[in-house]
Design a protein around this motif. Structure first.
Motif, PDB file in Angstrom:
ATOM      1  N   PHE A  46       0.669  -1.175  -0.026  1.00 34.87           N
ATOM      2  CA  PHE A  46       0.074   0.004  -0.117  1.00 34.87           C
ATOM      3  C   PHE A  46       0.816   1.303  -0.157  1.00 34.87           C
ATOM      4  O   PHE A  46       0.581   2.094  -0.619  1.00 34.87           O
ATOM      5  CB  PHE A  46      -0.860  -0.140   1.250  1.00 34.87           C
ATOM      6  N   GLU A  47       2.032   1.164   0.622  1.00 36.21           N
ATOM      7  CA  GLU A  47       2.759   2.300   0.664  1.00 36.21           C
ATOM      8  C   GLU A  47       3.635   2.537  -0.691  1.00 36.21           C
ATOM      9  O   GLU A  47       3.600   3.930  -1.116  1.00 36.21           O
ATOM     10  CB  GLU A  47       4.016   2.140   1.705  1.00 36.21           C
ATOM     11  N   MET A  48       3.863   1.481  -1.635  1.00 37.54           N
ATOM     12  CA  MET A  48       4.067   1.812  -2.943  1.00 37.54           C
ATOM     13  C   MET A  48       3.064   2.121  -3.816  1.00 37.54           C
ATOM     14  O   MET A  48       3.534   2.914  -4.669  1.00 37.54           O
ATOM     15  CB  MET A  48       4.565   0.453  -3.290  1.00 37.54           C
ATOM     16  N   GLU A  49       2.091   1.854  -3.625  1.00 36.57           N
ATOM     17  CA  GLU A  49       0.801   1.988  -4.663  1.00 36.57           C
ATOM     18  C   GLU A  49       0.059   3.298  -4.299  1.00 36.57           C
ATOM     19  O   GLU A  49      -0.416   3.930  -5.217  1.00 36.57           O
ATOM     20  CB  GLU A  49      -0.095   0.843  -4.342  1.00 36.57           C
ATOM     21  N   VAL A  50       0.116   3.763  -2.940  1.00 43.63           N
ATOM     22  CA  VAL A  50      -0.626   5.048  -2.577  1.00 43.63           C
ATOM     23  C   VAL A  50       0.408   5.831  -2.247  1.00 43.63           C
ATOM     24  O   VAL A  50       0.932   6.038  -1.133  1.00 43.63           O
ATOM     25  CB  VAL A  50      -1.768   4.345  -1.407  1.00 43.63           C
ATOM     26  N   PRO A  51       0.351   6.979  -3.068  1.00 44.89           N
ATOM     27  CA  PRO A  51       1.078   8.298  -2.630  1.00 44.89           C
ATOM     28  C   PRO A  51       1.037   8.779  -1.320  1.00 44.89           C
ATOM     29  O   PRO A  51       1.849   9.199  -0.487  1.00 44.89           O
ATOM     30  CB  PRO A  51       0.996   9.068  -3.801  1.00 44.89           C
ATOM     31  N   GLU A  52      -0.326   8.917  -1.051  1.00 41.67           N
ATOM     32  CA  GLU A  52      -0.579   9.562   0.409  1.00 41.67           C
ATOM     33  C   GLU A  52      -0.172   8.797   1.515  1.00 41.67           C
ATOM     34  O   GLU A  52       0.058   9.315   2.625  1.00 41.67           O
ATOM     35  CB  GLU A  52      -2.328   9.596   0.239  1.00 41.67           C
ATOM     36  N   ILE A  53       0.020   7.492   1.454  1.00 38.93           N
ATOM     37  CA  ILE A  53       0.492   6.637   2.424  1.00 38.93           C
ATOM     38  C   ILE A  53       1.940   6.656   2.617  1.00 38.93           C
ATOM     39  O   ILE A  53       2.680   7.336   3.495  1.00 38.93           O
ATOM     40  CB  ILE A  53       0.248   5.439   2.469  1.00 38.93           C
ATOM     41  N   TYR A  54       2.651   6.936   1.550  1.00 44.02           N
ATOM     42  CA  TYR A  54       4.080   7.411   1.271  1.00 44.02           C
ATOM     43  C   TYR A  54       4.456   8.696   1.666  1.00 44.02           C
ATOM     44  O   TYR A  54       5.444   8.553   2.532  1.00 44.02           O
ATOM     45  CB  TYR A  54       4.511   7.096  -0.268  1.00 44.02           C
ATOM     46  N   ASP A  55       3.590   9.629   1.600  1.00 40.07           N
ATOM     47  CA  ASP A  55       3.869  10.888   1.988  1.00 40.07           C
ATOM     48  C   ASP A  55       3.519  11.253   3.310  1.00 40.07           C
ATOM     49  O   ASP A  55       3.719  12.072   3.950  1.00 40.07           O
ATOM     50  CB  ASP A  55       3.288  11.836   1.155  1.00 40.07           C
ATOM     51  N   GLY A  56       2.600  10.168   4.003  1.00 34.11           N
ATOM     52  CA  GLY A  56       2.467  10.325   5.316  1.00 34.11           C
ATOM     53  C   GLY A  56       1.002  11.076   5.715  1.00 34.11           C
ATOM     54  O   GLY A  56       0.777  11.340   6.793  1.00 34.11           O
ATOM     55  N   ILE A  57       0.482  11.449   4.553  1.00 32.64           N
ATOM     56  CA  ILE A  57      -1.180  11.984   4.807  1.00 32.64           C
ATOM     57  C   ILE A  57      -2.042  11.020   5.164  1.00 32.64           C
ATOM     58  O   ILE A  57      -2.963  11.155   6.056  1.00 32.64           O
ATOM     59  CB  ILE A  57      -1.494  12.739   3.363  1.00 32.64           C
ATOM     60  N   VAL A  58      -1.840   9.816   4.567  1.00 34.10           N
ATOM     61  CA  VAL A  58      -2.725   8.812   5.362  1.00 34.10           C
ATOM     62  C   VAL A  58      -1.958   7.640   5.723  1.00 34.10           C
ATOM     63  O   VAL A  58      -0.671   7.619   5.475  1.00 34.10           O
ATOM     64  CB  VAL A  58      -3.365   8.027   4.034  1.00 34.10           C
ATOM     65  N   GLU A  59      -2.425   7.086   7.031  1.00 32.31           N
ATOM     66  CA  GLU A  59      -1.407   6.257   7.794  1.00 32.31           C
ATOM     67  C   GLU A  59      -2.221   5.031   8.005  1.00 32.31           C
ATOM     68  O   GLU A  59      -3.437   4.730   8.453  1.00 32.31           O
ATOM     69  CB  GLU A  59      -1.547   6.905   9.375  1.00 32.31           C
ATOM     70  N   ILE A  60      -1.456   3.886   8.094  1.00 30.77           N
ATOM     71  CA  ILE A  60      -1.975   2.633   8.389  1.00 30.77           C
ATOM     72  C   ILE A  60      -1.865   2.290   9.606  1.00 30.77           C
ATOM     73  O   ILE A  60      -0.806   2.139  10.049  1.00 30.77           O
ATOM     74  CB  ILE A  60      -1.510   1.567   7.356  1.00 30.77           C
ATOM     75  N   MET A  61      -3.059   2.136  10.550  1.00 32.32           N
ATOM     76  CA  MET A  61      -2.883   2.004  11.766  1.00 32.32           C
ATOM     77  C   MET A  61      -2.606   0.296  12.345  1.00 32.32           C
ATOM     78  O   MET A  61      -2.072   0.225  13.189  1.00 32.32           O
ATOM     79  CB  MET A  61      -4.111   2.495  12.451  1.00 32.32           C
ATOM     80  N   SER A  62      -3.250  -0.570  11.600  1.00 31.93           N
ATOM     81  CA  SER A  62      -3.105  -1.802  11.587  1.00 31.93           C
ATOM     82  C   SER A  62      -3.398  -2.612  10.681  1.00 31.93           C
ATOM     83  O   SER A  62      -4.250  -2.182   9.611  1.00 31.93           O
ATOM     84  CB  SER A  62      -3.857  -2.425  12.894  1.00 31.93           C
ATOM     85  N   ALA A  63      -2.971  -3.755  10.526  1.00 34.24           N
ATOM     86  CA  ALA A  63      -3.345  -4.754   9.373  1.00 34.24           C
ATOM     87  C   ALA A  63      -3.670  -6.424   9.859  1.00 34.24           C
ATOM     88  O   ALA A  63      -2.776  -6.499  10.864  1.00 34.24           O
ATOM     89  CB  ALA A  63      -2.436  -4.675   8.116  1.00 34.24           C
TER      90      ALA A  63
END
Length: 459
Positions: free
Chosen positions: A214-231
């Motif tokens: 998801f970090e590779m596919e979603v720029p907002e996650i890579y940039d820290g705008i969106v955060e993955i809290m758990s999986a």
């Protein structure tokens, strides 16, 4: 042989450094050690020999050191030299000095030179392994891609270029099959240094692999705008991730899904069709649990914060949806939230409530209203009241007085002893349905008790 081997040493050192990425000093030390081993094999370990690298000539030179002694005291020619002989080598030599005498490396012989070559190769291999270990130790936690080469004891061996990685069976996605030559991608989960060199473990089943994708596919996650809290994952079948953002203008779930689902579909394809639920994380664990169990509808949630357990009530028609196929949905939701989740239907809750009210109304002078108050305060039976403390019972409406609270506890304890002395089981509700009238519920309890006592008397 030895002359050929050690000629043009400076070029060999530079070449090895360039080809293998090994520091020049490491190669020089390896050559010096190799020369010493070879020299000691020929001359013995008794003699004091040192190896030195001459940068001007690009050669490793061997020196034998001997102590300068008087001719009258000269005993051992292997470790001593007379003053007269020492002065011929060094006009400044004095008694008790240690003087170095250069040895010809050509005298080492073919076997000694071969030994030196083996040591050099081993040192180079060791240095190369250390470089590879350091490189992949820094890359641990990243995604790597390579070529599947073979399968060893169920583990897929992946060629990463400079070294190989293993994907053990437990780290593979069930049902995946790779043929030699197929490109394969995975998460670098572990890097260990062993006697055989670096051991690199890759994973395709790890939750962290899903997060990295998801970090590779979603720029907002890579940039820290969106955060993955758990999986949470059941590899190859289904996964859930919880996301949040502090930017109110961004929809974190929508960002992960992408236009027409393009982003999440790319990840699903990489994971061989694994279904992925993207849910909104919430500080309120109750809301978070409800989001994690989606698309099931939730009626009520009961929390046990001390034990991190949650009882979730769902409509009867939603029960199978909330639990999921073979319990998969609730398992993933529990892993995602970190809480133990117990799913129960509305009808089952009603039946349990009716049973608890019936049980509490066995207490002397207990009305249905008071029984409901006790139940809603967290006491599901008179047995639980008997073991409670007065301070806990005082939280029940109508029992805030210490004497009333203690009397309720004593009544519950006395009722337990009564059933034990009479040797009959505690009556249970004949119909696990909500009680309609106090008098009928009370009457049913009394009738059942009389019936049990009657049976006991007949025996």
């Amino acid at each position: 042989m030895a002359d050929n081997m050690f000629s043009d040493l400076a070029k060999v050192i530079d070449q090895v450094g360039k080809d293998k990425g090994i520091d020049k000093e490491v190669v020089i030390d390896a050559v010096k050690q190799a020369m010493l081993v070879a020299a000691r094999k020929k001359y013995g370990t008794y003699r004091e020999i040192e190896a030195q690298y001459n940068e001007e000539t690009g050669e490793v030179e061997l020196y034998e050191f001997k102590e300068v002694v008087e001719a009258e005291k000269f005993v051992d020619e292997e470790v001593e030299i007379t003053l007269d002989e020492a002065l011929k080598l060094d006009p400044g030599a004095q008694l008790d000095d240690s003087i170095g005498i250069k040895l010809e490396s050509g005298d080492l012989g073919r076997i000694a030179a071969q030994t030196a070559k083996q040591i050099i190769l081993q040192k180079v291999r060791d240095a190369e392994r250390e470089i590879i270990f350091s490189e992949f130790e820094q890359r641990k936690g990243e995604i790597a891609s390579g070529i599947a080469r073979r399968v060893e004891k169920g583990a897929i061996v992946v060629d990463l270029g400079r070294t190989e990685a293993h994907i053990p069976p437990r780290e593979q996605i069930p049902g995946e099959v790779y043929k030699p030559g197929d490109r394969i991608q995975g998460y670098l989960s572990e890097v260990r240094q062993t006697t055989r060199g670096p051991q690199i473990i890759m994973s395709r089943a790890d939750e962290r692999y899903l997060v990295k994708l998801f970090e590779m596919e979603v720029p907002e996650i890579y940039d820290g705008i969106v955060e993955i809290m758990s999986a949470a994952r059941e590899p190859g079948q289904r996964a859930k991730i919880a996301v949040r953002t502090k930017d109110n203008s961004v929809d974190p779930v929508g960002a992960c899904v992408g236009m027409k689902g393009s982003r999440v579909q790319n990840i699903v394809q990489e994971l061989k069709g694994e279904k992925i639920d993207i849910v909104m994380w919430d500080e309120d664990v109750t809301r978070f649990a409800c989001n994690a169990l989606a698309p099931a509808e939730i009626s009520k949630v009961f929390l046990d914060e001390e034990n991190k357990e949650m009882e979730i009530v769902v409509p009867d028609a939603q029960l199978s949806l909330a639990i999921g196929k073979k319990g998969q949905n609730v398992r993933l939701a529990a892993k995602l939230t970190g809480w133990k989740l117990d799913i129960i239907s509305v009808s089952a809750t009603s039946a349990r409530t009716a049973e608890s009210i019936f049980n509490l109304m066995l207490l002397p002078g207990m009305s249905e209203t008071m029984a409901q108050n006790i139940f809603q305060s967290g006491f599901g039976s008179f047995q639980s009241l008997a073991t409670a403390k007065a301070e806990e019972v005082m939280t029940i409406p109508g029992y805030d007085d210490p004497e009333k609270a203690q009397k309720l506890i004593d009544d519950a304890d006395a009722l337990i002893k009564k059933y034990e002395e009479q040797g009959v089981p505690v009556p249970t509700s004949p119909q696990a349905q909500p009680v309609e009238k106090t008098s009928s519920a009370k009457q049913r309890a009394e009738e059942q008790l009389k019936a049990e006592l009657s049976k006991l008397g007949q025996e």
